[in-house]
Design an enzyme around this catalytic site. Structure first.
Site, short mmCIF file in Angstrom:
data_model
loop_
_atom_site.label_atom_id
_atom_site.label_comp_id
_atom_site.label_asym_id
_atom_site.label_seq_id
_atom_site.Cartn_x
_atom_site.Cartn_y
_atom_site.Cartn_z
N TYR A 142 0.85 -1.11 0.06
CA TYR A 142 0.01 -0.15 0.01
C TYR A 142 0.88 1.26 -0.11
O TYR A 142 1.55 1.48 1.09
CB TYR A 142 -0.83 -0.08 1.45
CG TYR A 142 -1.97 1.21 1.37
CD1 TYR A 142 -2.13 2.12 0.59
CD2 TYR A 142 -2.61 1.16 2.66
CE1 TYR A 142 -3.04 3.23 0.59
CE2 TYR A 142 -3.60 2.10 2.76
CZ TYR A 142 -3.61 3.15 1.79
OH TYR A 142 -4.47 4.17 2.04
N LYS A 172 -1.35 -1.24 -4.16
CA LYS A 172 -2.22 0.12 -4.04
C LYS A 172 -1.71 1.32 -4.15
O LYS A 172 -0.76 1.70 -3.18
CB LYS A 172 -3.08 -0.16 -2.82
CG LYS A 172 -4.19 1.14 -2.91
CD LYS A 172 -4.85 1.03 -1.42
CE LYS A 172 -6.00 1.71 -1.03
NZ LYS A 172 -5.73 3.26 -1.13
#
Length: 308
Positions: A142, A172
């Site tokens: 992330y 992400k």
């Protein structure tokens, strides 16, 4: 969930419903799942991330939420990705083990952001220690440097990452550096990684350079519209895709000027879905009545290309 199905398309970054006194409200998760699937045509979720106030929750709360999303998402959702990042390595490892035990589709980890990794090797060492606690679960990094302050380029991070983290499946990517994203996609075509963009108002630009999906808060309430943008893009109807992106941007530009964050997202979700999402947790404070009235009026005033 759908085992083996590649993570792509829209993924809702879920908010964490809370009671008026600030406790997590598990009782509405089932309704939340049904709303995402039936009203927004969104069948994947990212739980306990930024939008979900994950770093403001304790370990027990994060585990309870993960369990409820996996339980209620069974046979309804394609993917339930659990964010297990934390400042404490043992806590992150505990969350990873728990996510694996309950059958999560994948886990994601944010870079530690108080004592920060200074380079790629330090960041990979941290991520590897977490990923190894869930050796059969797909792992996603992330990347959100505006919040973490960790600005290690993902292009650099991905070089040889499978040697360290065999379960690595994608990123992400919540940053506006499209050059970094483009280089990631270009250099890792053979790996079949998932590149999920996290800046909702710029999604069309990311799709143009090869992103294969998106994780964001607006897909909680603009998921159906954004899916129509994805369909238009897939059909090479860029004029129509731009209309959807411009209108999403018009709404976000409006609310950003009013002051927009997780608390305001919870308020918008409450009036759009009819599900009480409750207040945020301090230090965040709830959206004002003025914000709610103006945001609702603006959203209702937008004329979408599909006529809805």
């Amino acid at each position: 969930m759908t085992p083996g199905k590649k993570l792509q398309g829209l993924v809702a970054a879920t908010v964490t419903p809370m009671t008026p006194d600030g406790q997590i409200n598990l009782s509405v998760i089932r309704q939340y799942v049904d709303y995402l699937v039936s009203e927004q045509n969104v069948k994947s979720v990212f739980v306990n991330g930024t939008t979900g106030e994950g770093l403001s929750l304790n370990t027990q709360e994060r585990q309870q939420l993960a369990e409820e999303w996996v339980c209620q998402g069974k046979d309804k959702l394609d993917h339930v990705i659990i964010h297990v990042g934390a400042l404490s390595l043992p806590e992150s490892q505990e969350l990873a083990r728990h996510a694996a035990a309950i059958g999560a589709s994948g886990i994601a980890v944010i870079a530690p952001f108080f004592f920060k990794p200074a380079n790629k090797d330090e960041l990979i060492a941290f991520l590897q220690k977490v990923a190894s606690e869930a050796p059969a679960v797909p792992f996603y990094y992330y990347h959100i440097p505006p919040l973490t302050g960790v600005k290690i380029r993902v292009e650099e991070l991905l070089d040889g990452i499978k040697e360290w983290i065999p379960t690595f499946q994608g990123v992400k990517f919540s940053d506006t550096d499209l050059l970094d994203l483009a280089q990631c996609i270009n250099k890792n075509e053979r790996e079949q990684f998932a590149f999920l963009y996290g800046v909702d108002e710029q999604l069309l630009s990311a799709l143009a350079i090869g992103a294969n999906g998106a994780v964001g808060s607006t897909y909680n309430y603009l998921g159906r519209k954004t899916n129509l943008m994805l369909q238009a893009f897939a059909k090479s109807d860029l004029a129509l895709a731009r209309k959807y992106q411009f209108l999403t941007g018009e709404f976000l530009s409006f609310v950003i000027k009013l002051g927009f964050g997780v608390a305001q997202t919870k308020a918008i979700m409450t009036f759009v879905s009819g599900i009480p999402m409750g207040p945020p947790r301090l230090p965040l404070v709830g959206a004002s009545e003025e914000f709610i009235a103006k945001a609702q009026a603006k959203l209702n005033s937008i004329v979408w290309p599909d006529g809805d």
